[in-house]
Design a protein around this motif. Structure first.
Motif, PDB file in Angstrom:
ATOM      1  N   ALA A 182      82.131  36.603  87.558  1.00  0.00           N
ATOM      2  CA  ALA A 182      83.165  36.791  86.536  1.00  0.00           C
ATOM      3  C   ALA A 182      83.586  38.259  86.471  1.00  0.00           C
ATOM      4  N   LEU A 183      84.830  38.472  86.071  1.00  0.00           N
ATOM      5  CA  LEU A 183      85.321  39.817  85.757  1.00  0.00           C
ATOM      6  C   LEU A 183      85.923  39.797  84.359  1.00  0.00           C
ATOM      7  N   LEU A 184      85.427  40.657  83.495  1.00  0.00           N
ATOM      8  CA  LEU A 184      86.072  40.892  82.208  1.00  0.00           C
ATOM      9  C   LEU A 184      86.963  42.104  82.382  1.00  0.00           C
ATOM     10  N   GLY A 185      88.281  41.878  82.408  1.00  0.00           N
ATOM     11  CA  GLY A 185      89.232  42.958  82.620  1.00  0.00           C
ATOM     12  C   GLY A 185      90.074  43.189  81.385  1.00  0.00           C
ATOM     13  N   GLU A 186      90.496  44.427  81.195  1.00  0.00           N
ATOM     14  CA  GLU A 186      91.353  44.730  80.045  1.00  0.00           C
ATOM     15  C   GLU A 186      92.670  43.957  80.150  1.00  0.00           C
ATOM     16  N   ASN A 187      93.230  43.603  78.996  1.00  0.00           N
ATOM     17  CA  ASN A 187      94.440  42.780  78.958  1.00  0.00           C
ATOM     18  C   ASN A 187      95.697  43.649  78.844  1.00  0.00           C
ATOM     19  N   ASN A 188      95.860  44.569  79.784  1.00  0.00           N
ATOM     20  CA  ASN A 188      97.092  45.362  79.833  1.00  0.00           C
ATOM     21  C   ASN A 188      97.431  45.651  81.290  1.00  0.00           C
ATOM     22  N   TYR A 189      98.560  46.320  81.521  1.00  0.00           N
ATOM     23  CA  TYR A 189      99.040  46.525  82.889  1.00  0.00           C
ATOM     24  C   TYR A 189      99.005  47.984  83.320  1.00  0.00           C
ATOM     25  N   GLN A 190      98.099  48.766  82.729  1.00  0.00           N
ATOM     26  CA  GLN A 190      97.934  50.130  83.202  1.00  0.00           C
ATOM     27  C   GLN A 190      97.400  50.109  84.628  1.00  0.00           C
ATOM     28  N   ALA A 191      97.769  51.122  85.394  1.00  0.00           N
ATOM     29  CA  ALA A 191      97.521  51.102  86.830  1.00  0.00           C
ATOM     30  C   ALA A 191      96.042  50.936  87.173  1.00  0.00           C
ATOM     31  N   PHE A 192      95.170  51.650  86.471  1.00  0.00           N
ATOM     32  CA  PHE A 192      93.746  51.570  86.840  1.00  0.00           C
ATOM     33  C   PHE A 192      93.173  50.188  86.559  1.00  0.00           C
ATOM     34  N   ILE A 193      93.724  49.492  85.561  1.00  0.00           N
ATOM     35  CA  ILE A 193      93.269  48.139  85.255  1.00  0.00           C
ATOM     36  C   ILE A 193      93.689  47.167  86.358  1.00  0.00           C
ATOM     37  N   THR A 194      94.952  47.232  86.770  1.00  0.00           N
ATOM     38  CA  THR A 194      95.432  46.329  87.820  1.00  0.00           C
ATOM     39  C   THR A 194      94.734  46.611  89.148  1.00  0.00           C
ATOM     40  N   GLN A 195      94.404  47.881  89.407  1.00  0.00           N
ATOM     41  CA  GLN A 195      93.707  48.224  90.651  1.00  0.00           C
ATOM     42  C   GLN A 195      92.290  47.659  90.659  1.00  0.00           C
TER      43      GLN A 195
END
Length: 335
Positions: A182-195
């Motif tokens: 599983a990955l818990l990822g932040e719910n926004n589209y900032q570059a470091f999050i999408t990367q």
């Protein structure tokens, strides 16, 4: 204490003393050293406002950060800000924090630019296509982006290889035999999050594993805690969890600990980006993807922004650092 007293003591002209204290290149290093030593001995401090007017410098740098999500709640971000401020202060440059509302009609930081209240801007939490950077580039104003974006012209940036961080962590878990990750990822589209999300997905795709355990959650302890509870209630729960920030990573660690799954025979592997916060109540040595020390980051960013102010080409101010994976005791083969 005036320049005249320093000049008289050293047998120099007032003009030479002034230019030495202001760092002009036409004064020899030996003379600068003599002048600075005498000024320090006498406790002399120049009139900062007058010097700024004369040299056309403000001796201030703005750090632009988004209001949503609130990065001031993130200990990693605040530690970095503190180190940047401390480093710049050694050069008598002030760091101003500028909150930016993405939903506003006009970006607040542009008032600083138009009024020339800062010498340069540091722009945090960039987007893949960032209108803030586009606006600054169009205005010809010096800026250092903390993250990479798509711009028509070269620009100064500092970044970590966020893709590599989650890609290597996911691959390591797969090498131990994990298939439900599983990955818990932040719910926004900032570059470091999408990367970071892309690194995780690429590793799963490479091994033809399911992406059903990907979750987008707010960067809070509560969200991390609840997401792990929901994941572990599934008929086929994940055997390993990666979190892309330490806030919901801390929540995830607490949830696993409360369920008796952080250690022991039924343990679930856990990797937290940036490691657990220093105030975490979880004492287990949790595996982490580490992005250098805050001191190292602060020095690097400060050095780059000072170079930007001094006129260094932006092409020479583009730096990508690699994160490091530390396994701790929470990365093991599936139970």
């Amino acid at each position: 204490m005036s320049l005249k007293a320093i000049a008289k003591q050293l047998g120099l002209s007032v003009t030479t003393v002034s230019r030495a204290l202001n760092g002009y290149d036409d004064v020899s290093q030996e003379t600068k050293a003599r002048v600075e030593a005498e000024a320090q001995r006498r406790g002399y401090r120049p009139n900062t406002f007058a010097r700024r007017l004369k040299m056309g410098k403000i001796d201030a740098v703005g750090l632009v950060f988004p209001i949503h999500p609130v990065p001031l709640n993130n200990s990693v971000f605040m530690d970095m800000v503190g180190e940047i401020s401390r480093e710049l202060a050694q050069y008598e440059v002030d760091l101003l924090l500028i909150a930016d509302d993405d939903n506003a009609d006009q970006h607040g930081f542009m008032r600083m630019v138009q009024g020339r209240r800062v010498d340069a801007l540091i722009v945090a939490h960039t987007l893949d296509n960032d209108p803030r950077l586009q606006q600054l580039q169009s205005a010809g104003f010096p800026f250092l982006a903390l993250g990479r974006s798509q711009l028509s012209q070269p620009y100064a940036w500092f970044d970590f290889d966020n893709f590599a961080g989650t890609f290597s962590a996911t691959n390591h878990l797969i090498s131990l035999g994990h298939e439900r990750i599983a990955l818990l990822g932040e719910n926004n589209y900032q570059a470091f999050i999408t990367q970071r999300r892309s690194g995780y997905l690429e590793a799963l795709s490479k091994h033809q594993l399911s992406t059903d355990y990907l979750r987008a959650v707010p960067p809070t302890r509560r969200a991390g805690y609840k997401a792990v509870q929901e994941l572990m209630a599934l008929p086929s729960p994940p055997t390993a969890i990666i979190t892309d920030c330490n806030s919901h990573g801390d929540g995830a660690a607490m949830a696993l600990q409360h369920m008796g799954l952080l250690t022991g025979e039924k343990r679930v592997s856990l990797v937290v980006y940036d490691g657990l916060p220093v105030d975490s109540i979880v004492e287990t040595d949790v595996a982490a993807v580490i992005q250098s020390t805050r001191e190292g980051v602060g020095k690097q960013i400060s050095s780059m922004v000072l170079g930007l102010i001094s006129g260094q080409p932006v092409e020479s101010l583009q730096v990508l650092w690699q994160p490091e994976f530390t396994p701790g005791v929470t990365v093991n083969p599936p139970a």
